[in-house]
Design an enzyme around this catalytic site. Structure first.
Site, PDB file in Angstrom:
ATOM      1  N   GLU A  30       0.880  -1.169   0.000  1.00 36.85           N
ATOM      2  CA  GLU A  30       0.000   0.000   0.000  1.00 36.85           C
ATOM      3  C   GLU A  30       0.919   1.220   0.000  1.00 36.85           C
ATOM      4  OE1 GLU A  30      -2.582   0.184   3.397  1.00 36.85           O
ATOM      5  OE2 GLU A  30      -3.531   2.024   2.684  1.00 36.85           O
ATOM      6  N   ARG A 256       5.550 -12.176  10.364  1.00 33.53           N
ATOM      7  CA  ARG A 256       6.150 -10.870  10.101  1.00 33.53           C
ATOM      8  C   ARG A 256       7.572 -10.864  10.631  1.00 33.53           C
ATOM      9  NH1 ARG A 256       2.356  -6.817   9.011  1.00 33.53           N
ATOM     10  NH2 ARG A 256       3.739  -5.095   9.500  1.00 33.53           N
ATOM     11  N   LYS A 266       4.831   0.932   9.248  1.00 38.96           N
ATOM     12  CA  LYS A 266       4.740   2.253   8.629  1.00 38.96           C
ATOM     13  C   LYS A 266       3.992   3.213   9.538  1.00 38.96           C
ATOM     14  CE  LYS A 266       3.205   0.292   4.830  1.00 38.96           C
ATOM     15  NZ  LYS A 266       2.521   0.093   3.576  1.00 38.96           N
TER      16      LYS A 266
HETATM   17  P1  ATP Z   1       2.868  -1.847   7.981  1.00 33.89           P
HETATM   18  O1  ATP Z   1       2.308  -2.592   9.135  1.00 33.89           O
HETATM   19  O2  ATP Z   1       4.296  -1.514   8.107  1.00 33.89           O
HETATM   20  O3  ATP Z   1       2.033  -0.676   7.574  1.00 33.89           O
HETATM   21  P2  ATP Z   1       1.618  -3.356   5.944  1.00 33.89           P
HETATM   22  O4  ATP Z   1       1.483  -4.831   6.118  1.00 33.89           O
HETATM   23  O5  ATP Z   1       0.426  -2.522   6.153  1.00 33.89           O
HETATM   24  O6  ATP Z   1       2.839  -2.895   6.787  1.00 33.89           O
HETATM   25  P3  ATP Z   1       1.700  -3.333   3.093  1.00 33.89           P
HETATM   26  O7  ATP Z   1       2.173  -2.247   2.231  1.00 33.89           O
HETATM   27  O8  ATP Z   1       0.264  -3.633   3.119  1.00 33.89           O
HETATM   28  O9  ATP Z   1       2.221  -3.003   4.552  1.00 33.89           O
HETATM   29  O10 ATP Z   1       2.562  -4.647   2.863  1.00 33.89           O
HETATM   30  C1  ATP Z   1       2.947  -5.215   1.652  1.00 33.89           C
HETATM   31  C2  ATP Z   1       3.373  -6.622   1.941  1.00 33.89           C
HETATM   32  O11 ATP Z   1       4.488  -6.649   2.840  1.00 33.89           O
HETATM   33  C3  ATP Z   1       2.267  -7.424   2.607  1.00 33.89           C
HETATM   34  O12 ATP Z   1       2.205  -8.682   2.028  1.00 33.89           O
HETATM   35  C4  ATP Z   1       2.708  -7.501   4.037  1.00 33.89           C
HETATM   36  O13 ATP Z   1       2.185  -8.641   4.653  1.00 33.89           O
HETATM   37  C5  ATP Z   1       4.219  -7.515   3.919  1.00 33.89           C
HETATM   38  N1  ATP Z   1       4.839  -7.039   5.146  1.00 33.89           N
HETATM   39  C6  ATP Z   1       4.606  -5.883   5.772  1.00 33.89           C
HETATM   40  N2  ATP Z   1       5.305  -5.803   6.913  1.00 33.89           N
HETATM   41  C7  ATP Z   1       6.007  -6.955   7.021  1.00 33.89           C
HETATM   42  C8  ATP Z   1       6.920  -7.499   7.984  1.00 33.89           C
HETATM   43  N3  ATP Z   1       7.251  -6.834   9.083  1.00 33.89           N
HETATM   44  N4  ATP Z   1       7.435  -8.731   7.759  1.00 33.89           N
HETATM   45  C9  ATP Z   1       7.113  -9.414   6.644  1.00 33.89           C
HETATM   46  N5  ATP Z   1       6.269  -8.966   5.695  1.00 33.89           N
HETATM   47  C10 ATP Z   1       5.714  -7.754   5.879  1.00 33.89           C
HETATM   48 MG    MG Z   2      -1.222  -1.712   5.597  1.00 33.80          MG
END
Ligand code: ATP
Ligand code: MG
Length: 546
Positions: A30, A256, A266
Site C-alpha cells: 500500500e 512478520r 509504517k
Molecule cells: P505496515 O504494518 O508496516 O504498515 P503493511 O502490512 O500494512 O505494513 P503493506 O504495504 O500492506 O504493509 O505490505 C505489503 C506486503 O508486505 C504485505 O504482504 C505484508 O504482509 C508484507 N509485510 C509488511 N510488513 C512486514 C513485515 N514486518 N514482515 C514481513 N512482511 C511484511
Molecule cells: Mg497496511
C-alpha cells in the site's frame, strides 16, 4: 532460501497436481509510506519463489484508499525494489486498474442476495458486529430487495450520499465465530481525489474485497501475506467462490519480521516523523530500505539476511546483530582501508630528521582496491584512548606514561618523553623514535595520521532509536516511551586526506569500523555504519519467540 519450507512444499504439490499453469506471485504494497526491512522479507519471498519456479512476480500497488496513498510513496517503493535488484513482470499494476471490475462483481453479489446497502452509521455497524464473546446482530437494512440495493448502490456511485452514511456490506453471517465474516464492508464512500482515477469514483472497495479479485484477475497462483491476514483467508475464499470468477488463487501466511530495538511498521514510523523525532523516512537510524541504504547497508547484505530467515509461521524477533553480521561481511570485501583519528591528541616526534614515505595496500586481501602513500612527519595525531587518557585521568598519573613504548601502525616504534599541559589539559605529547629496537618484542600498535596529511572531519555515530530490545508488543503509542534520546553523537577528528582522491564512498577506518564519506559544502563528514567486531554466538540468541 531453504526450499523445504511449507510454502515450497505446497507449491511442489500444486505443480504435481497440475493445479496452476504457471507460478505467479505478487508483491502488493500500500503506497502509504516507505518500505522497511519487513517488506524486504516479503519482496524476497515473492520474487525468489517466482524465480525458483520459472514463474513471474507482479508488483501491484494497493491503492484502494485514496486518503492514505501518495505519489512520492509509489516512487520510493519502485526505487527500493529496483535497488534490491528485483524486476517485476511487465508493467506495474495498480489495484485501481480494476475499479470497474470490482464494481461489476459487487453487483453480482447484490444480485445473488449476498450483499446489501447498509444505512447504519459506522459506529452502529461496529456495535452490531459484537465481539469474540458476543454474537453480532443483523442490521435492519439487511433484507432490502435486490432492486432497492442496486438502485442505492448506483446512487452511492453517483455521489448522492455523504461519507460514512451508507456502505455496501456482504451478507454472510452476523453470528459467525470469525468476526471477519459478520457482514464485512465491501464498499465505502470517499470524496477524495484518487491519484490515478482522479474524480471518477467516489466509492472505493475495501482491501478484503479488492485484493482477492485483483489476485484472481492477474492469475496469481499463490498469494502470500503475513499472519495477521490468517482470519481473512476465509473471506478471501468466500468472495472468489461467490462472484463466479474462474481463477482461484490460494492465500498463504507467514510470520512478520521483527527486529530488536527497531520498529517495522509504517504507522509507527509515521508517528516518529509527525512528532518530528526523525526528519525523513530515509533517516539512517530507521530500518526502512531507504534509511538502510542511506546508512550504508548494501542490497546484498539485506538479501543475504532475508535468505537466512526462511519462511515460517512462528512469530519471532530477530536480533539486529544478525543483519549486521551480513553487512560486515559484505563491507569487509568492498571497503578500502584508511586511518582516522576520532579523539585526537597531538604528538611531536622530536628526533625525526625527514619525512618517511610509506606505501600500503588499501585492502589486505584485495589488491584491486589499489595502494596509497602515507607519510610520517614530525607532527602527528593519535587517539586519546590509545594512551588511556580520558576525562577523568589523574594528572599525577600522567608521569606513568613517560617512557611507554608504542608501535605506530605501518611505521616506527616510539616512546613518550614528555607530556605538555596547558591549564591542566594535555596540549601535546613529545615522543622519540626508538632507534635501536628489539624486533622480536611486541609493542602495542597505535593508529596515527600526520598533521600535514589530515583533514578535519566530523564523525557522526548513530545509536539505536529505541533502548528496549522488544518493543513490538506495544501496539499503541507506548513504544515512544523507549526512545533513545541520544541516538546521534557527533565528534570532530581527523582523517587521512587520501580519501579525497578515492571515489569510494564507504571506507574501513582501521580499527574503528566502516564509515560512509559525505562531503557537504567542502566539509568532510564520516558517518559510522557499523563496528568491526563480529558478534559471536549470535546464532544462539538470534531468534526469540514472542
Ligand atoms: P505496515 O504494518 O508496516 O504498515 P503493511 O502490512 O500494512 O505494513 P503493506 O504495504 O500492506 O504493509 O505490505 C505489503 C506486503 O508486505 C504485505 O504482504 C505484508 O504482509 C508484507 N509485510 C509488511 N510488513 C512486514 C513485515 N514486518 N514482515 C514481513 N512482511 C511484511
Ligand atoms: Mg497496511
Amino acid at each position: 532460501m531453504n526450499n523445504k519450507n511449507f510454502i515450497y512444499k505446497k507449491i511442489n504439490e500444486d505443480i504435481k497436481n497440475k493445479k496452476y499453469k504457471k507460478i505467479i506471485t505478487r508483491f502488493a504494497p500500500e503506497p502509504n509510506g516507505y518500505l522497511h526491512i519487513g517488506h524486504a522479507k516479503s519482496i524476497f519471498i515473492n520474487f525468489e519463489i517466482a524465480k525458483y519456479y520459472n514463474g513471474i512476480c507482479n508488483l501491484r500497488f494497493d491503492d484502494t484508499n485514496p486518503n492514505t496513498i501518495k505519489k512520492k510513496y509509489i516512487n520510493s517503493i519502485i526505487k527500493d525494489i529496483k535497488w534490491l535488484g528485483y524486476k517485476w513482470n511487465k508493467k506495474i499494476k495498480y489495484a485501481s486498474d480494476y475499479f470497474d471490475k470490482y464494481y461489476y462483481y459487487a453487483l453480482i453479489l447484490i444480485k445473488k442476495k449476498l450483499a446489501y446497502i447498509d444505512e447504519l452509521p459506522i459506529k452502529k455497524i461496529k456495535k452490531y458486529r459484537g465481539n469474540f464473546k458476543k454474537k453480532g446482530k443483523n442490521s435492519p437494512f439487511r433484507n432490502r430487495s435486490i432492486k432497492d440495493n442496486i438502485i442505492l448502490f448506483k446512487k452511492m456511485k453517483k455521489g448522492f450520499f455523504s461519507e460514512k452514511k451508507i456502505c455496501l456490506r456482504a451478507k454472510i453471517n452476523m453470528e459467525a465465530k470469525n468476526i471477519i465474516l459478520r457482514d464485512p464492508i465491501l464498499y465505502r464512500i470517499k470524496y477524495t481525489k484518487h491519484i490515478k482515477t482522479k474524480n471518477k469514483w467516489c466509492i472505493y472497495p475495501t482491501y478484503d474485497f479488492a485484493h482477492c479479485i485483483a489476485d484472481s484477475i492477474e492469475k496469481v497462483s499463490h498469494s502470500l501475506c503475513t499472519l495477521e491476514f490468517q482470519n481473512n483467508k476465509i473471506l478471501y475464499n468466500w468472495i472468489l467462490n461467490n462472484i463466479n470468477i474462474k481463477h482461484k488463487p490460494e492465500q498463504y501466511e507467514f510470520s512478520r519480521l521483527n527486529i530488536t530495538n527497531n520498529i517495522t511498521s509504517k504507522r509507527k514510523i509515521n508517528i516518529l516523523i509527525k512528532k518530528k523525532i526523525i526528519n525523513k523516512w530515509n533517516d539512517p537510524r530507521l530500518m526502512t530500505i531507504s534509511g538502510m541504504r542511506n546508512k550504508g547497508y548494501t542490497n546484498k547484505s539485506i538479501l543475504d539476511f532475508c535468505k537466512s530467515l526462511g519462511i515460517s509461521k512462528q512469530e519471532s524477533i530477530i536480533n539486529i546483530n544478525v543483519i549486521k553480521n551480513f553487512l560486515r561481511k559484505d563491507l569487509d570485501k568492498i571497503s578500502p582501508r584508511t586511518m582516522g583519528i576520532i579523539n585526537p591528541i597531538k604528538l611531536i616526534l622530536t628526533n625525526i630528521k625527514k619525512k618517511k614515505n610509506i606505501y600500503i595496500f588499501n585492502h589486505p586481501n584485495n589488491n584491486n582496491l589499489g595502494k596509497r602513500k602515507i607519510h610520517l612527519y614530525k607532527k602527528i595525531y593519535i587517539d586519546k584512548k590509545d594512551i588511556n587518557i580520558n576525562k577523568n585521568i589523574k594528572y599525577n598519573k600522567l608521569k606513568l606514561l613517560i617512557n611507554n613504548k608504542f608501535k605506530l601502525k605501518y611505521s616506527e616504534i616510539i616512546y613518550i618523553k614528555n607530556i605538555i599541559l596547558n591549564k591542566k589539559k594535555i596540549k601535546y605529547i613529545k615522543c622519540k623514535i626508538l632507534k635501536k629496537n628489539n624486533i622480536k618484542k611486541k609493542y602495542k600498535i597505535i593508529h596515527w595520521i600526520s598533521k600535514k596529511d589530515s583533514i578535519k572531519t566530523k564523525f557522526i555515530f548513530f545509536k539505536y532509536l529505541f533502548k528496549k530490545n522488544n518493543i513490538i508488543k506495544n501496539n499503541n503509542n507506548k513504544f515512544l516511551k523507549y526512545l533513545n534520546k541520544k541516538s546521534i553523537i557527533k565528534k570532530i577528528g581527523y582523517i587521512n586526506k587520501d580519501i579525497l582522491n578515492n571515489k569510494n564512498k564507504i571506507f574501513q577506518l582501521e580499527r574503528e569500523g566502516y564509515f560512509k564519506k559525505k562531503i557537504k559544502n567542502n566539509n568532510i563528514i564520516f558517518r559510522k555504519i557499523i563496528s568491526l567486531k563480529k558478534k559471536h554466538n549470535i546464532y544462539k540468541i538470534w531468534k526469540k519467540k514472542i
